[in-house]
Motif scaffolding. Structure first.
Motif, PDB file in Angstrom:
ATOM      1  N   VAL A  38       0.836  -1.201   0.000  1.00 23.22           N
ATOM      2  CA  VAL A  38       0.000   0.000   0.000  1.00 23.22           C
ATOM      3  C   VAL A  38       0.871   1.251   0.000  1.00 23.22           C
ATOM      4  O   VAL A  38       0.599   2.225  -0.722  1.00 23.22           O
ATOM      5  N   GLN A  39       1.937   1.236   0.771  1.00 21.18           N
ATOM      6  CA  GLN A  39       2.831   2.394   0.850  1.00 21.18           C
ATOM      7  C   GLN A  39       3.585   2.611  -0.457  1.00 21.18           C
ATOM      8  O   GLN A  39       3.834   3.755  -0.850  1.00 21.18           O
TER       9      GLN A  39
ATOM     10  N   ASP B 221      -3.200  11.730   4.258  1.00 19.87           N
ATOM     11  CA  ASP B 221      -2.516  12.303   3.088  1.00 19.87           C
ATOM     12  C   ASP B 221      -2.043  11.245   2.099  1.00 19.87           C
ATOM     13  O   ASP B 221      -1.229  11.543   1.212  1.00 19.87           O
ATOM     14  N   GLU B 222      -2.552  10.030   2.191  1.00 20.91           N
ATOM     15  CA  GLU B 222      -2.193   9.003   1.224  1.00 20.91           C
ATOM     16  C   GLU B 222      -3.215   8.966   0.088  1.00 20.91           C
ATOM     17  O   GLU B 222      -4.399   9.200   0.289  1.00 20.91           O
ATOM     18  N   PHE B 223      -2.718   8.701  -1.114  1.00 25.26           N
ATOM     19  CA  PHE B 223      -3.545   8.616  -2.323  1.00 25.26           C
ATOM     20  C   PHE B 223      -4.363   9.898  -2.519  1.00 25.26           C
ATOM     21  O   PHE B 223      -5.564   9.868  -2.784  1.00 25.26           O
ATOM     22  N   CYS B 224      -3.682  11.024  -2.417  1.00 23.64           N
ATOM     23  CA  CYS B 224      -4.386  12.317  -2.464  1.00 23.64           C
ATOM     24  C   CYS B 224      -5.028  12.599  -3.822  1.00 23.64           C
ATOM     25  O   CYS B 224      -6.022  13.324  -3.902  1.00 23.64           O
ATOM     26  N   CYS B 225      -4.468  12.061  -4.907  1.00 26.01           N
ATOM     27  CA  CYS B 225      -4.995  12.340  -6.243  1.00 26.01           C
ATOM     28  C   CYS B 225      -6.004  11.300  -6.709  1.00 26.01           C
ATOM     29  O   CYS B 225      -6.654  11.490  -7.744  1.00 26.01           O
ATOM     30  N   VAL B 226      -6.123  10.205  -5.977  1.00 25.92           N
ATOM     31  CA  VAL B 226      -6.968   9.100  -6.423  1.00 25.92           C
ATOM     32  C   VAL B 226      -8.435   9.516  -6.418  1.00 25.92           C
ATOM     33  O   VAL B 226      -8.950  10.039  -5.423  1.00 25.92           O
ATOM     34  N   ILE B 227      -9.105   9.261  -7.546  1.00 24.21           N
ATOM     35  CA  ILE B 227     -10.536   9.537  -7.670  1.00 24.21           C
ATOM     36  C   ILE B 227     -11.348   8.268  -7.444  1.00 24.21           C
ATOM     37  O   ILE B 227     -12.420   8.305  -6.837  1.00 24.21           O
ATOM     38  N   ALA B 228     -10.831   7.140  -7.936  1.00 23.36           N
ATOM     39  CA  ALA B 228     -11.522   5.862  -7.779  1.00 23.36           C
ATOM     40  C   ALA B 228     -10.573   4.870  -7.124  1.00 23.36           C
ATOM     41  O   ALA B 228      -9.463   4.643  -7.620  1.00 23.36           O
ATOM     42  N   PHE B 229     -11.004   4.283  -6.022  1.00 23.32           N
ATOM     43  CA  PHE B 229     -10.159   3.398  -5.218  1.00 23.32           C
ATOM     44  C   PHE B 229     -10.882   2.084  -4.985  1.00 23.32           C
ATOM     45  O   PHE B 229     -12.036   2.062  -4.548  1.00 23.32           O
TER      46      PHE B 229
ATOM     47  N   ALA C 298      -7.220  10.686   4.558  1.00 21.87           N
ATOM     48  CA  ALA C 298      -6.951   9.721   3.491  1.00 21.87           C
ATOM     49  C   ALA C 298      -7.883   9.965   2.306  1.00 21.87           C
ATOM     50  O   ALA C 298      -9.006  10.436   2.464  1.00 21.87           O
ATOM     51  N   LEU C 299      -7.384   9.663   1.119  1.00 24.27           N
ATOM     52  CA  LEU C 299      -8.210   9.704  -0.094  1.00 24.27           C
ATOM     53  C   LEU C 299      -9.020  11.003  -0.189  1.00 24.27           C
ATOM     54  O   LEU C 299     -10.237  10.997  -0.349  1.00 24.27           O
ATOM     55  N   LEU C 300      -8.319  12.113  -0.150  1.00 25.31           N
ATOM     56  CA  LEU C 300      -8.988  13.415  -0.077  1.00 25.31           C
ATOM     57  C   LEU C 300      -9.887  13.695  -1.273  1.00 25.31           C
ATOM     58  O   LEU C 300     -10.882  14.423  -1.158  1.00 25.31           O
ATOM     59  N   ASN C 301      -9.550  13.134  -2.446  1.00 27.13           N
ATOM     60  CA  ASN C 301     -10.323  13.427  -3.660  1.00 27.13           C
ATOM     61  C   ASN C 301     -11.096  12.226  -4.180  1.00 27.13           C
ATOM     62  O   ASN C 301     -11.634  12.278  -5.295  1.00 27.13           O
ATOM     63  N   ALA C 302     -11.154  11.158  -3.403  1.00 24.78           N
ATOM     64  CA  ALA C 302     -11.824   9.948  -3.872  1.00 24.78           C
ATOM     65  C   ALA C 302     -13.329  10.159  -3.998  1.00 24.78           C
ATOM     66  O   ALA C 302     -14.001  10.518  -3.029  1.00 24.78           O
ATOM     67  N   GLU C 303     -13.852   9.937  -5.191  1.00 22.79           N
ATOM     68  CA  GLU C 303     -15.282  10.043  -5.444  1.00 22.79           C
ATOM     69  C   GLU C 303     -15.961   8.676  -5.391  1.00 22.79           C
ATOM     70  O   GLU C 303     -17.171   8.588  -5.178  1.00 22.79           O
ATOM     71  N   LEU C 304     -15.167   7.614  -5.601  1.00 18.69           N
ATOM     72  CA  LEU C 304     -15.702   6.256  -5.601  1.00 18.69           C
ATOM     73  C   LEU C 304     -14.762   5.344  -4.824  1.00 18.69           C
ATOM     74  O   LEU C 304     -13.543   5.378  -5.038  1.00 18.69           O
ATOM     75  N   VAL C 305     -15.308   4.548  -3.926  1.00 15.77           N
ATOM     76  CA  VAL C 305     -14.528   3.496  -3.271  1.00 15.77           C
ATOM     77  C   VAL C 305     -15.306   2.194  -3.363  1.00 15.77           C
ATOM     78  O   VAL C 305     -16.544   2.183  -3.324  1.00 15.77           O
ATOM     79  N   ARG C 306     -14.558   1.104  -3.493  1.00 13.56           N
ATOM     80  CA  ARG C 306     -15.159  -0.226  -3.446  1.00 13.56           C
ATOM     81  C   ARG C 306     -14.204  -1.139  -2.690  1.00 13.56           C
ATOM     82  O   ARG C 306     -12.999  -1.160  -2.955  1.00 13.56           O
ATOM     83  N   PHE C 307     -14.724  -1.864  -1.723  1.00 19.49           N
ATOM     84  CA  PHE C 307     -13.885  -2.727  -0.913  1.00 19.49           C
ATOM     85  C   PHE C 307     -14.775  -3.748  -0.212  1.00 19.49           C
ATOM     86  O   PHE C 307     -16.016  -3.680  -0.281  1.00 19.49           O
TER      87      PHE C 307
ATOM     88  N   ARG D  60       2.971   6.134  -3.166  1.00 23.43           N
ATOM     89  CA  ARG D  60       4.002   7.080  -3.599  1.00 23.43           C
ATOM     90  C   ARG D  60       3.903   7.439  -5.082  1.00 23.43           C
ATOM     91  O   ARG D  60       4.644   8.307  -5.541  1.00 23.43           O
ATOM     92  N   LEU D  61       3.009   6.789  -5.820  1.00 20.16           N
ATOM     93  CA  LEU D  61       2.853   7.107  -7.243  1.00 20.16           C
ATOM     94  C   LEU D  61       2.130   8.446  -7.371  1.00 20.16           C
ATOM     95  O   LEU D  61       0.940   8.550  -7.060  1.00 20.16           O
ATOM     96  N   PRO D  62       2.795   9.487  -7.869  1.00 19.34           N
ATOM     97  CA  PRO D  62       2.257  10.846  -7.756  1.00 19.34           C
ATOM     98  C   PRO D  62       1.055  11.146  -8.639  1.00 19.34           C
ATOM     99  O   PRO D  62       0.269  12.042  -8.317  1.00 19.34           O
ATOM    100  N   ALA D  63       0.900  10.427  -9.757  1.00 21.95           N
ATOM    101  CA  ALA D  63      -0.175  10.746 -10.700  1.00 21.95           C
ATOM    102  C   ALA D  63      -1.334   9.768 -10.619  1.00 21.95           C
ATOM    103  O   ALA D  63      -2.273   9.862 -11.416  1.00 21.95           O
ATOM    104  N   LEU D  64      -1.312   8.860  -9.671  1.00 25.54           N
ATOM    105  CA  LEU D  64      -2.310   7.798  -9.606  1.00 25.54           C
ATOM    106  C   LEU D  64      -3.705   8.371  -9.367  1.00 25.54           C
ATOM    107  O   LEU D  64      -3.940   9.093  -8.401  1.00 25.54           O
ATOM    108  N   ILE D  65      -4.633   8.012 -10.265  1.00 19.48           N
ATOM    109  CA  ILE D  65      -6.017   8.480 -10.178  1.00 19.48           C
ATOM    110  C   ILE D  65      -6.986   7.323  -9.982  1.00 19.48           C
ATOM    111  O   ILE D  65      -7.963   7.433  -9.253  1.00 19.48           O
ATOM    112  N   HIS D  66      -6.707   6.201 -10.661  1.00 22.69           N
ATOM    113  CA  HIS D  66      -7.567   5.026 -10.571  1.00 22.69           C
ATOM    114  C   HIS D  66      -6.737   3.847 -10.065  1.00 22.69           C
ATOM    115  O   HIS D  66      -5.742   3.480 -10.693  1.00 22.69           O
TER     116      HIS D  66
END
Length: 506
Positions: A364-365, A392-400, A416-425, A369-375
């Motif tokens: 997970v860590q 502050d992890e996965f700050c750019c991720v929209i879908a997780f 965590a996941l400040l910009n996530a619009e969708l999560v599935r787990f 660290r991937l700076p452009a990760l969105i999905h």
């Protein structure tokens, strides 16, 4: 060109623009398709078209606002840019010297057929035909200067009349040929005559088994979509040196080797039906030569675990999307290349989708660290009992998405996941109870401040109905407390027992 409320596939639309020469080459090292993408995004940003997302928050298509569509039609008619035929009246009033033609919801009758055959179509450069109008389409041989022919979903394979597929081979100026879901079983050898062809879409024609050997002549072809089971005759693929998009191809020793000639390839979707050492070594040698690859999708069967591409591959900096899928096998762990490359080398990787044997907290860590990760979508067959998504992890991720079997606990810390619009787990109730998290089943859903929708699987095997209902209520209440009131789908595995008083979807 499209009916009201019609969903226009993003990639198809951009390729049509390119083939009509509406898109011009941009800066050095920027592909013409990427320039077309900027046009597409600009239309959305200006609210002239409405984006349509797939199930993982990616823009897959769009449609046009009704008022904008009316304006487009008015301006097109005024400038004679496009002729849309929706009724017999439209055919009767059609002008001479039509340049672009759209046949839409016209029902066939004797009068309609006669009118259609009397239209002046010798100068038509682009034609899009929708299924209901297929039977009145004039003979393909009538279109002497055609550049764009779109017959998506028109079941021409079931028609005994026009159009005759063989006649397509004589449209010498053709640049775009859309035959997706047309029911055809073969492409004639005459397709080799289309030496200006840039886009060929043969996807979802399930009876097609072999591509014609004459396709080696299509040296300007930039994009091809075909079912992976289609056989490529030796020597064809390696000659398509302008190819940028290849979806989907079956990996054999010959095709894997010929891929090395495609230096311009940006998108590759490849399917391994039988993984062998020979194919693996050839593919690894080939992938080293593809310096412009931006999207790599691999589907694989036949072996239980796979160390994907080994530790030899160093992905190019332009890599944006990587996906590995299979119904039967997984990678042993995160690929060595993603652990070794580091954020700088993978600074453009925005989508990562993989099936792995095991997910650990350190994995997970690494991904964080991937700076452009969105999905991000990770499936695993075993994992640690608790995975934490920290502040502050996965700050750019929209879908997780994180799907672990057997189900475990996934906890989202504040920030965590400040910009996530969708999560599935998925949530393992038994694991949570054993680890002392059974009072509130607090997993931090309230910390996901940008959330719009969630899909949660609650695995309650090994616990009582009451404990399962308690976990369900905790997830539901956490989502209801969100200020944005996101939508949520909650699924119970095994399926809920009869008589329980909680609902499957809310």
């Amino acid at each position: 060109m499209y009916p009201e409320d019609h969903e226009m596939d993003k990639e198809d639309l951009i390729w049509k623009w390119i083939c009509e020469k509406f898109v011009q080459h941009g800066k050095h090292q920027t592909s013409i398709f990427e320039v077309g993408e900027t046009y597409f995004n600009e239309l959305i940003n200006r609210y002239m078209s409405i984006p349509i997302f797939n199930g993982f928050r990616e823009v897959q298509s769009c449609r046009v606002h009704d008022m904008v569509l009316d304006l487009i039609r008015s301006l097109s008619a005024e400038s004679k840019f496009l002729k849309i035929l929706e009724s017999n009246k439209d055919i009767t009033s059609s002008q001479n010297n039509i340049r672009r033609l759209s046949l839409q919801n016209i029902e066939e009758d004797q009068e309609t057929t006669l009118l259609a055959n009397s239209m002046s179509i010798s100068q038509v450069r682009s034609i899009t035909v929708f299924p209901l109008a297929m039977t009145i389409m004039p003979a393909i041989s009538s279109f002497g200067v055609l550049r764009v022919l779109d017959l998506h979903r028109c079941r021409i394979g079931a028609l005994n009349s026009q159009p005759k597929v063989r006649d397509i081979g004589y449209l010498f100026h053709l640049r775009y040929l859309g035959l997706e879901r047309t029911g055809i079983s073969e492409i004639p050898e005459e397709i080799g005559n289309l030496q200006f062809l840039q886009v060929l879409d043969l996807d979802c024609n399930f009876e097609m088994r072999v591509l014609p050997s004459s396709m080696w002549k299509l040296r300007q072809l930039m994009s091809i979509k075909v079912l992976f089971r289609c056989y490529w005759p030796p020597g064809v693929l390696g000659n398509l040196t302008s190819l940028e998009v290849l979806e989907t191809i079956y990996a054999s020793p010959s095709t894997a080797q010929e891929l090395g000639n495609l230096a311009r390839l940006r998108e590759l979707d490849i399917h391994f039906l039988a993984w062998s050492l020979e194919v693996e070594e050839t593919f690894v040698e080939t992938i080293f030569k593809l310096h412009d690859i931006q999207s790599l999708s691999i589907t694989c069967d036949d072996v239980q675990y796979l160390d994907l591409l080994g530790g030899h591959w160093e992905p190019p900096r332009c890599l944006r999307k990587f996906a590995f899928s299979s119904d039967h096998i997984t990678c042993s762990s995160l690929p060595v290349w993603i652990m070794r490359s580091g954020p700088a080398q993978l600074s453009n990787l925005s989508k990562f989708d993989i099936i792995v044997k095991e997910v650990r907290q350190e994995d997970v860590q690494i991904l964080e660290r991937l700076p452009a990760l969105i999905h991000l979508l990770v499936w695993s067959h075993q994992t640690e009992r608790l995975l934490v998504i920290g502040s502050d992890e996965f700050c750019c991720v929209i879908a997780f998405g994180m799907h672990c079997e057997p189900a475990t606990q996934l906890v989202f810390r504040q920030g965590a996941l400040l910009n996530a619009e969708l999560v599935r787990f998925n949530l393992g109730v038994r694991v949570a109870i054993e680890d002392g998290n059974n009072d509130l089943f607090e997993i931090g859903l309230g910390n996901l401040l940008s959330l719009q929708s969630a899909l949660v699987e609650i695995h309650w095997d090994g616990v009582t109905n009451m404990e399962a209902a308690k976990a369900y209520a905790a997830v539901k209440n956490a989502m209801n407390a969100q200020p944005r009131h996101p939508s949520i789908d909650i699924y119970m595995y095994p399926e809920k027992p009869e008589g329980t008083n909680y609902q499957n979807n809310t």
